[in-house]
Write a protein that holds these residues in place. Structure first.
Motif, PDB file in Angstrom:
ATOM      1  N   LEU A 297      14.291 -21.184  29.505  1.00 34.87           N
ATOM      2  CA  LEU A 297      14.025 -19.954  30.249  1.00 34.87           C
ATOM      3  C   LEU A 297      15.176 -18.988  30.006  1.00 34.87           C
ATOM      4  O   LEU A 297      16.342 -19.386  30.014  1.00 34.87           O
ATOM      5  N   PHE A 298      14.826 -17.736  29.846  1.00 34.76           N
ATOM      6  CA  PHE A 298      15.802 -16.670  29.612  1.00 34.76           C
ATOM      7  C   PHE A 298      15.658 -15.667  30.745  1.00 34.76           C
ATOM      8  O   PHE A 298      14.576 -15.131  30.963  1.00 34.76           O
TER       9      PHE A 298
ATOM     10  N   TYR B 279      20.201 -26.902  18.885  1.00 30.76           N
ATOM     11  CA  TYR B 279      20.593 -25.601  19.428  1.00 30.76           C
ATOM     12  C   TYR B 279      19.338 -24.781  19.692  1.00 30.76           C
ATOM     13  O   TYR B 279      18.352 -24.883  18.967  1.00 30.76           O
ATOM     14  N   LEU B 280      19.420 -23.951  20.703  1.00 30.79           N
ATOM     15  CA  LEU B 280      18.354 -23.003  20.973  1.00 30.79           C
ATOM     16  C   LEU B 280      19.028 -21.659  21.179  1.00 30.79           C
ATOM     17  O   LEU B 280      19.972 -21.537  21.961  1.00 30.79           O
ATOM     18  N   GLN B 281      18.552 -20.666  20.453  1.00 31.34           N
ATOM     19  CA  GLN B 281      19.163 -19.337  20.506  1.00 31.34           C
ATOM     20  C   GLN B 281      18.155 -18.318  21.010  1.00 31.34           C
ATOM     21  O   GLN B 281      16.944 -18.474  20.834  1.00 31.34           O
ATOM     22  N   TRP B 282      18.681 -17.285  21.616  1.00 32.57           N
ATOM     23  CA  TRP B 282      17.865 -16.140  22.032  1.00 32.57           C
ATOM     24  C   TRP B 282      18.388 -14.891  21.339  1.00 32.57           C
ATOM     25  O   TRP B 282      19.610 -14.666  21.267  1.00 32.57           O
TER      26      TRP B 282
ATOM     27  N   LYS C  21      21.119 -15.257  31.551  1.00 31.26           N
ATOM     28  CA  LYS C  21      21.229 -16.681  31.803  1.00 31.26           C
ATOM     29  C   LYS C  21      20.140 -17.402  31.024  1.00 31.26           C
ATOM     30  O   LYS C  21      18.991 -16.969  31.005  1.00 31.26           O
ATOM     31  N   VAL C  22      20.528 -18.484  30.395  1.00 32.40           N
ATOM     32  CA  VAL C  22      19.576 -19.314  29.648  1.00 32.40           C
ATOM     33  C   VAL C  22      19.637 -20.716  30.217  1.00 32.40           C
ATOM     34  O   VAL C  22      20.716 -21.253  30.468  1.00 32.40           O
TER      35      VAL C  22
ATOM     36  N   LYS D 166      14.907  -5.820  39.170  1.00 30.32           N
ATOM     37  CA  LYS D 166      14.384  -7.178  39.347  1.00 30.32           C
ATOM     38  C   LYS D 166      14.898  -8.087  38.247  1.00 30.32           C
ATOM     39  O   LYS D 166      15.468  -7.644  37.250  1.00 30.32           O
ATOM     40  N   THR D 167      14.654  -9.390  38.424  1.00 30.55           N
ATOM     41  CA  THR D 167      15.037 -10.365  37.412  1.00 30.55           C
ATOM     42  C   THR D 167      13.861 -10.636  36.491  1.00 30.55           C
ATOM     43  O   THR D 167      12.769 -10.963  36.955  1.00 30.55           O
ATOM     44  N   ALA D 168      14.106 -10.502  35.206  1.00 23.17           N
ATOM     45  CA  ALA D 168      13.081 -10.816  34.206  1.00 23.17           C
ATOM     46  C   ALA D 168      13.274 -12.258  33.758  1.00 23.17           C
ATOM     47  O   ALA D 168      14.399 -12.688  33.509  1.00 23.17           O
ATOM     48  N   THR D 169      12.185 -12.996  33.658  1.00 21.97           N
ATOM     49  CA  THR D 169      12.241 -14.380  33.191  1.00 21.97           C
ATOM     50  C   THR D 169      11.272 -14.556  32.036  1.00 21.97           C
ATOM     51  O   THR D 169      10.069 -14.328  32.186  1.00 21.97           O
ATOM     52  N   LEU D 170      11.804 -14.950  30.897  1.00 24.90           N
ATOM     53  CA  LEU D 170      11.002 -15.184  29.704  1.00 24.90           C
ATOM     54  C   LEU D 170      11.029 -16.667  29.369  1.00 24.90           C
ATOM     55  O   LEU D 170      12.033 -17.342  29.573  1.00 24.90           O
ATOM     56  N   THR D 171       9.928 -17.143  28.805  1.00 25.30           N
ATOM     57  CA  THR D 171       9.765 -18.573  28.563  1.00 25.30           C
ATOM     58  C   THR D 171       9.649 -18.874  27.078  1.00 25.30           C
ATOM     59  O   THR D 171       9.014 -18.133  26.327  1.00 25.30           O
ATOM     60  N   CYS D 172      10.266 -19.967  26.685  1.00 25.67           N
ATOM     61  CA  CYS D 172      10.150 -20.463  25.318  1.00 25.67           C
ATOM     62  C   CYS D 172       9.819 -21.953  25.404  1.00 25.67           C
ATOM     63  O   CYS D 172      10.625 -22.729  25.929  1.00 25.67           O
ATOM     64  N   ASN D 173       8.651 -22.322  24.941  1.00 22.53           N
ATOM     65  CA  ASN D 173       8.238 -23.725  24.942  1.00 22.53           C
ATOM     66  C   ASN D 173       8.144 -24.238  23.510  1.00 22.53           C
ATOM     67  O   ASN D 173       7.690 -23.519  22.621  1.00 22.53           O
ATOM     68  N   TYR D 174       8.552 -25.468  23.296  1.00 19.80           N
ATOM     69  CA  TYR D 174       8.415 -26.068  21.979  1.00 19.80           C
ATOM     70  C   TYR D 174       7.662 -27.378  22.104  1.00 19.80           C
ATOM     71  O   TYR D 174       7.570 -27.956  23.188  1.00 19.80           O
ATOM     72  N   THR D 175       7.108 -27.830  21.003  1.00 18.05           N
ATOM     73  CA  THR D 175       6.129 -28.908  21.109  1.00 18.05           C
ATOM     74  C   THR D 175       6.596 -30.242  20.541  1.00 18.05           C
ATOM     75  O   THR D 175       6.006 -31.268  20.834  1.00 18.05           O
ATOM     76  N   ASN D 176       7.630 -30.246  19.752  1.00 18.78           N
ATOM     77  CA  ASN D 176       7.951 -31.485  19.056  1.00 18.78           C
ATOM     78  C   ASN D 176       9.362 -31.961  19.389  1.00 18.78           C
ATOM     79  O   ASN D 176       9.697 -32.208  20.536  1.00 18.78           O
ATOM     80  N   TYR D 177      10.187 -32.068  18.418  1.00 17.99           N
ATOM     81  CA  TYR D 177      11.532 -32.613  18.630  1.00 17.99           C
ATOM     82  C   TYR D 177      12.379 -31.639  19.432  1.00 17.99           C
ATOM     83  O   TYR D 177      12.127 -30.433  19.442  1.00 17.99           O
TER      84      TYR D 177
END
Lengths: 111, 116
Positions: free
Chosen positions: A74-75, A32-35, A63-64, A17-28
């Motif tokens: 989303l990762f 760059y965003l890294q995994w 995929k990001v 199956k496909t795994a989907t992980l979430t990263c949420n940020y609150t400010n600016y």
């Protein structure tokens, strides 16, 4: 100050199956965003980077996506395998040197 | 070539003792970071070195913590008068200078510090 939210609960999915992980940020919005992947007893290992002007980045089964409106990345891991079981961390960079890491989401792929 | 190495891998000490943690970065990496990771927590930034510039110490939690980097290579993180709340995994990472490539950080295996 910037805060990063990753689902602290473990994610269990079935092999293939496909795994989907979430990263949420609150400010600016970061430049760059890294995994990263972290296995028990080891340091994190870089997987993918996505820039603020990019919507999507792919690498093999990974995929990001990056949505600056939703302040979310989303990762995805497609065709997941038990060897993909690990903790996955997201990290934000404003374009300087200082990174802010999330607490990570533990993924377990069941055979 | 070799990756980032850290020593010792494990350190058990008594409250009140001083400890030194060592990091050998990848050759040619001018940027060096120290992080702390407590159980179930994310990585907490401690200090950053870049070349010969003054380090950014803004993440050090107290004046009991200090770090130095000799010759732009090896770094030592020192914790004086250790407390039980200092127990954590201390991770070191190195990278190319900011602005080059992806600023990808290469992490060492960490030093697990236990303060009794």
């Amino acid at each position: 100050s910037q805060k990063i939210e990753q689902n602290s609960e473990a994610l269990n999915i079935q092999e293939g199956k496909t795994a989907t992980l979430t990263c949420n940020y609150t400010n600016y919005s970061p430049a760059y965003l890294q995994w990263y992947r972290q296995d028990p007893g080891r340091g994190p290992v870089f997987l993918l980077l996505i820039r603020e002007n990019e919507k999507e980045k792919r690498k093999e089964r990974l995929k990001v996506t990056f949505d600056t409106t939703l302040k979310q990345s989303l990762f995805h891991i497609t065709a997941s395998q038990p060897a993909d079981s690990a903790t996955y961390l997201c990290a934000l960079d404003r374009g300087t040197y200082k990174y802010i890491f999330g607490t990570g989401t533990r993924l377990k792929v069941l055979a | 070539g070799a990756g980032v190495s850290q020593s010792p891998s494990n350190k058990v000490t008594e409250k009140g003792k001083d400890v030194e943690l060592r990091c050998d970065p990848i050759s040619g990496h001018t940027a060096l970071y120290w992080y702390r990771q407590s159980l179930g927590q994310g990585l907490e930034f401690l200090i950053y070195f870049q070349g010969n510039s003054a380090p950014d110490k803004s993440g050090l939690p107290s004046d009991r913590f200090s770090a130095e980097r000799t010759g732009g290579s090896v770094s030592t993180l020192t914790i004086q008068r250790t407390q039980q709340e200092d127990s954590a995994v201390y991770l070191c990472a190195s990278s190319l200078p900011p602005g080059l490539m992806y600023n990808e950080q290469f992490f060492g295996p960490g030093t697990r510090l236990t303060v009794l």
